[in-house]
Structures are given as structure tokens and as C-alpha cells.
Design a protein around this motif. Sequence first.
Motif, PDB file in Angstrom:
ATOM      1  N   MET A   1       0.835  -1.177   0.000  1.00 19.67           N
ATOM      2  CA  MET A   1       0.000   0.000   0.000  1.00 19.67           C
ATOM      3  C   MET A   1       0.885   1.248   0.000  1.00 19.67           C
ATOM      4  SD  MET A   1      -3.132   0.725   2.515  1.00 19.67           S
ATOM      5  CE  MET A   1      -4.515   1.445   1.714  1.00 19.67           C
ATOM      6  N   ILE A   2       0.535   2.205  -0.822  1.00 25.21           N
ATOM      7  CA  ILE A   2       1.294   3.452  -0.949  1.00 25.21           C
ATOM      8  C   ILE A   2       0.742   4.468   0.051  1.00 25.21           C
ATOM      9  CG2 ILE A   2       1.923   5.331  -2.504  1.00 25.21           C
ATOM     10  CD1 ILE A   2       1.518   3.337  -4.821  1.00 25.21           C
ATOM     11  N   PRO A   3       1.594   5.116   0.860  1.00 25.49           N
ATOM     12  CA  PRO A   3       1.106   6.125   1.799  1.00 25.49           C
ATOM     13  C   PRO A   3       0.339   7.235   1.080  1.00 25.49           C
ATOM     14  CG  PRO A   3       3.407   5.598   2.256  1.00 25.49           C
ATOM     15  CD  PRO A   3       3.038   4.930   0.955  1.00 25.49           C
ATOM     16  N   ALA A   4      -0.722   7.719   1.718  1.00 19.26           N
ATOM     17  CA  ALA A   4      -1.592   8.739   1.112  1.00 19.26           C
ATOM     18  C   ALA A   4      -0.822   9.993   0.713  1.00 19.26           C
ATOM     19  CB  ALA A   4      -2.728   9.088   2.070  1.00 19.26           C
ATOM     20  N   THR A   5       0.162  10.399   1.514  1.00 21.67           N
ATOM     21  CA  THR A   5       0.930  11.608   1.183  1.00 21.67           C
ATOM     22  C   THR A   5       1.743  11.405  -0.090  1.00 21.67           C
ATOM     23  OG1 THR A   5       2.659  10.888   2.699  1.00 21.67           O
ATOM     24  CG2 THR A   5       1.094  12.503   3.538  1.00 21.67           C
ATOM     25  N   ASP A   6       2.248  10.191  -0.298  1.00 21.75           N
ATOM     26  CA  ASP A   6       2.993   9.898  -1.525  1.00 21.75           C
ATOM     27  C   ASP A   6       2.070   9.929  -2.738  1.00 21.75           C
ATOM     28  OD1 ASP A   6       5.240   9.660  -0.002  1.00 21.75           O
ATOM     29  OD2 ASP A   6       5.367   7.473  -0.141  1.00 21.75           O
ATOM     30  N   LEU A   7       0.860   9.396  -2.592  1.00 22.78           N
ATOM     31  CA  LEU A   7      -0.104   9.436  -3.694  1.00 22.78           C
ATOM     32  C   LEU A   7      -0.458  10.872  -4.047  1.00 22.78           C
ATOM     33  CD1 LEU A   7      -2.634   6.529  -3.066  1.00 22.78           C
ATOM     34  CD2 LEU A   7      -1.091   6.808  -4.996  1.00 22.78           C
ATOM     35  N   GLU A   8      -0.611  11.719  -3.039  1.00 14.37           N
ATOM     36  CA  GLU A   8      -0.922  13.131  -3.293  1.00 14.37           C
ATOM     37  C   GLU A   8       0.193  13.785  -4.110  1.00 14.37           C
ATOM     38  OE1 GLU A   8      -3.721  14.896  -2.821  1.00 14.37           O
ATOM     39  OE2 GLU A   8      -4.556  12.979  -2.187  1.00 14.37           O
ATOM     40  N   LEU A   9       1.438  13.502  -3.763  1.00 13.69           N
ATOM     41  CA  LEU A   9       2.566  14.059  -4.511  1.00 13.69           C
ATOM     42  C   LEU A   9       2.609  13.519  -5.937  1.00 13.69           C
ATOM     43  CD1 LEU A   9       5.420  13.987  -1.849  1.00 13.69           C
ATOM     44  CD2 LEU A   9       4.311  16.001  -2.836  1.00 13.69           C
ATOM     45  N   MET A  10       2.346  12.220  -6.092  1.00 13.48           N
ATOM     46  CA  MET A  10       2.394  11.596  -7.419  1.00 13.48           C
ATOM     47  C   MET A  10       1.344  12.181  -8.363  1.00 13.48           C
ATOM     48  SD  MET A  10       2.984   7.612  -6.316  1.00 13.48           S
ATOM     49  CE  MET A  10       2.385   6.995  -7.872  1.00 13.48           C
TER      50      MET A  10
END
Length: 94
Positions: A1-10
Motif C-alpha cells: 500500500m502506498i502512503p496517502a501523502t505519496d499518492l498526493e505528490l504523485m
Amino acid sequence: MIPATDLELMYDTVNGFAVQATVGAETKPVHFRQGDADMLGDRLVREYTLRFRATDFTSLARGDTVTINAIAYKVLEVRLLDSGDEKVARVSKT
């Protein structure tokens, strides 16, 4: 699972990491890739894919239309990535 903050940056469209895509009345950030062009007989074929968060465009399915930069694309297939956080759709120009 990818951390939510990383998804926001991506999927940040401000810094050029993603572009906006529209399906129906929804507009969400996606990663859009225009693949290499291949020759199939006398036709030039290019593969297009878009990657997006699994929580965005939850009902996206084969045959739907996605608009990116005022160009319409028809969805050929949608699959969930192994992480479970993102999906990839293969599309073609309509």
C-alpha cells in the motif's frame, strides 16, 4: 500500500507530475502516457495508458470515454495494480 501523502505528490498537477482527465462530470489527475508507435501492416499504432488512484473514476470501464487535453479516448481495458491503490487503463483515440 502506498502512503496517502505519496499518492498526493504523485498526482500533483501543479508541478507537472500529472494531467487532468475527465470522465462524465468528474475531472481527476492522472498520469498519461503516449507509448511508442508501432507499424501494423500499413497502419501506425500508438498505445496510450493512463494511471490513476483506485478511488478516482471508480466506475471506469471498457467502452467509456476519457478526455485529456480536449482529446477523447476510448477505454479498452482497466486493471487494478498490485498495490491496490492505483489502476491502469489502456485507451485508444476515438
